[in-house]
Design a protein around this motif. Structure first.
Motif, PDB file in Angstrom:
ATOM      1  N   ASP A 198     -14.454 -57.405  23.726  1.00  0.00           N
ATOM      2  CA  ASP A 198     -13.350 -57.600  24.673  1.00  0.00           C
ATOM      3  C   ASP A 198     -13.524 -56.636  25.841  1.00  0.00           C
ATOM      4  O   ASP A 198     -13.290 -55.434  25.702  1.00  0.00           O
ATOM      5  N   LYS A 199     -13.925 -57.152  26.977  1.00  0.00           N
ATOM      6  CA  LYS A 199     -14.232 -56.309  28.137  1.00  0.00           C
ATOM      7  C   LYS A 199     -12.988 -55.731  28.816  1.00  0.00           C
ATOM      8  O   LYS A 199     -13.095 -54.858  29.661  1.00  0.00           O
ATOM      9  N   GLU A 200     -11.803 -56.195  28.456  1.00  0.00           N
ATOM     10  CA  GLU A 200     -10.575 -55.701  29.092  1.00  0.00           C
ATOM     11  C   GLU A 200     -10.035 -54.429  28.435  1.00  0.00           C
ATOM     12  O   GLU A 200      -9.086 -53.842  28.943  1.00  0.00           O
ATOM     13  N   ILE A 201     -10.606 -54.011  27.333  1.00  0.00           N
ATOM     14  CA  ILE A 201     -10.147 -52.805  26.644  1.00  0.00           C
ATOM     15  C   ILE A 201     -10.647 -51.579  27.399  1.00  0.00           C
ATOM     16  O   ILE A 201     -11.815 -51.489  27.766  1.00  0.00           O
ATOM     17  N   LYS A 202      -9.745 -50.644  27.635  1.00  0.00           N
ATOM     18  CA  LYS A 202     -10.071 -49.395  28.337  1.00  0.00           C
ATOM     19  C   LYS A 202      -9.974 -48.231  27.356  1.00  0.00           C
ATOM     20  O   LYS A 202      -9.093 -48.206  26.506  1.00  0.00           O
ATOM     21  N   PHE A 203     -10.862 -47.283  27.499  1.00  0.00           N
ATOM     22  CA  PHE A 203     -10.879 -46.105  26.639  1.00  0.00           C
ATOM     23  C   PHE A 203     -10.552 -44.864  27.454  1.00  0.00           C
ATOM     24  O   PHE A 203     -11.053 -44.695  28.560  1.00  0.00           O
ATOM     25  N   GLU A 204      -9.705 -44.005  26.884  1.00  0.00           N
ATOM     26  CA  GLU A 204      -9.386 -42.699  27.463  1.00  0.00           C
ATOM     27  C   GLU A 204      -9.797 -41.657  26.431  1.00  0.00           C
ATOM     28  O   GLU A 204      -9.520 -41.813  25.241  1.00  0.00           O
ATOM     29  N   TYR A 205     -10.435 -40.593  26.871  1.00  0.00           N
ATOM     30  CA  TYR A 205     -10.875 -39.538  25.963  1.00  0.00           C
ATOM     31  C   TYR A 205     -10.073 -38.262  26.217  1.00  0.00           C
ATOM     32  O   TYR A 205      -9.912 -37.846  27.355  1.00  0.00           O
ATOM     33  N   ILE A 206      -9.590 -37.674  25.122  1.00  0.00           N
ATOM     34  CA  ILE A 206      -8.916 -36.389  25.175  1.00  0.00           C
ATOM     35  C   ILE A 206      -9.745 -35.436  24.317  1.00  0.00           C
ATOM     36  O   ILE A 206      -9.972 -35.697  23.128  1.00  0.00           O
ATOM     37  N   HIS A 207     -10.221 -34.381  24.925  1.00  0.00           N
ATOM     38  CA  HIS A 207     -11.030 -33.393  24.211  1.00  0.00           C
ATOM     39  C   HIS A 207     -10.168 -32.154  23.976  1.00  0.00           C
ATOM     40  O   HIS A 207      -9.741 -31.493  24.916  1.00  0.00           O
ATOM     41  N   LEU A 208      -9.903 -31.869  22.707  1.00  0.00           N
ATOM     42  CA  LEU A 208      -9.122 -30.687  22.345  1.00  0.00           C
ATOM     43  C   LEU A 208     -10.052 -29.489  22.284  1.00  0.00           C
ATOM     44  O   LEU A 208     -11.166 -29.582  21.801  1.00  0.00           O
ATOM     45  N   LYS A 209      -9.576 -28.387  22.764  1.00  0.00           N
ATOM     46  CA  LYS A 209     -10.373 -27.173  22.739  1.00  0.00           C
ATOM     47  C   LYS A 209      -9.590 -26.109  22.000  1.00  0.00           C
ATOM     48  O   LYS A 209      -8.472 -25.781  22.354  1.00  0.00           O
ATOM     49  N   VAL A 210     -10.200 -25.560  20.965  1.00  0.00           N
ATOM     50  CA  VAL A 210      -9.556 -24.539  20.157  1.00  0.00           C
ATOM     51  C   VAL A 210     -10.166 -23.193  20.525  1.00  0.00           C
ATOM     52  O   VAL A 210     -11.376 -23.050  20.620  1.00  0.00           O
ATOM     53  N   ASP A 211      -9.310 -22.219  20.719  1.00  0.00           N
ATOM     54  CA  ASP A 211      -9.786 -20.880  21.035  1.00  0.00           C
ATOM     55  C   ASP A 211      -9.963 -20.125  19.714  1.00  0.00           C
ATOM     56  O   ASP A 211      -9.009 -19.593  19.155  1.00  0.00           O
ATOM     57  N   TYR A 212     -11.192 -20.077  19.228  1.00  0.00           N
ATOM     58  CA  TYR A 212     -11.467 -19.431  17.940  1.00  0.00           C
ATOM     59  C   TYR A 212     -11.344 -17.914  18.032  1.00  0.00           C
ATOM     60  O   TYR A 212     -11.137 -17.247  17.044  1.00  0.00           O
ATOM     61  N   MET A 213     -11.464 -17.354  19.203  1.00  0.00           N
ATOM     62  CA  MET A 213     -11.324 -15.916  19.372  1.00  0.00           C
ATOM     63  C   MET A 213      -9.901 -15.456  19.064  1.00  0.00           C
ATOM     64  O   MET A 213      -9.677 -14.336  18.642  1.00  0.00           O
ATOM     65  N   PHE A 214      -8.925 -16.314  19.274  1.00  0.00           N
ATOM     66  CA  PHE A 214      -7.527 -15.988  19.041  1.00  0.00           C
ATOM     67  C   PHE A 214      -7.286 -15.612  17.581  1.00  0.00           C
ATOM     68  O   PHE A 214      -6.499 -14.736  17.265  1.00  0.00           O
ATOM     69  N   ASN A 215      -7.980 -16.278  16.669  1.00  0.00           N
ATOM     70  CA  ASN A 215      -7.764 -16.057  15.237  1.00  0.00           C
ATOM     71  C   ASN A 215      -8.426 -14.791  14.713  1.00  0.00           C
ATOM     72  O   ASN A 215      -8.232 -14.419  13.575  1.00  0.00           O
ATOM     73  N   ARG A 216      -9.212 -14.104  15.507  1.00  0.00           N
ATOM     74  CA  ARG A 216      -9.905 -12.906  15.060  1.00  0.00           C
ATOM     75  C   ARG A 216      -9.020 -11.665  15.056  1.00  0.00           C
ATOM     76  O   ARG A 216      -9.346 -10.680  14.443  1.00  0.00           O
ATOM     77  N   PHE A 217      -7.908 -11.707  15.749  1.00  0.00           N
ATOM     78  CA  PHE A 217      -7.073 -10.501  15.868  1.00  0.00           C
ATOM     79  C   PHE A 217      -5.920 -10.517  14.904  1.00  0.00           C
ATOM     80  O   PHE A 217      -5.279 -11.375  14.594  1.00  0.00           O
TER      81      PHE A 217
END
Length: 50
Positions: A31-50
């Motif tokens: 189906d060529k009418e389907i559109k895709f949107e991408y959301i990339h989550l970014k986790v700050d792993y440095m935050f959990n070190r403290f």
């Protein structure tokens, strides 16, 4: 129709992204009418070190 892909992988455009793009290509062939949107989550792993 619009499909939202939420990617929480720490590698951003790694293997998970590649798989999602492959699925997108296969769905768009059906189906060529389907559109895709991408959301990339970014986790700050440095935050959990403290």
């Amino acid at each position: 129709m619009k499909i939202i892909v939420i990617n929480g992988s720490p590698k951003g455009k790694g293997n998970t992204y590649k798989i999602c793009k492959t699925v997108e290509e296969k769905i768009k062939k059906m189906d060529k009418e389907i559109k895709f949107e991408y959301i990339h989550l970014k986790v700050d792993y440095m935050f959990n070190r403290f």
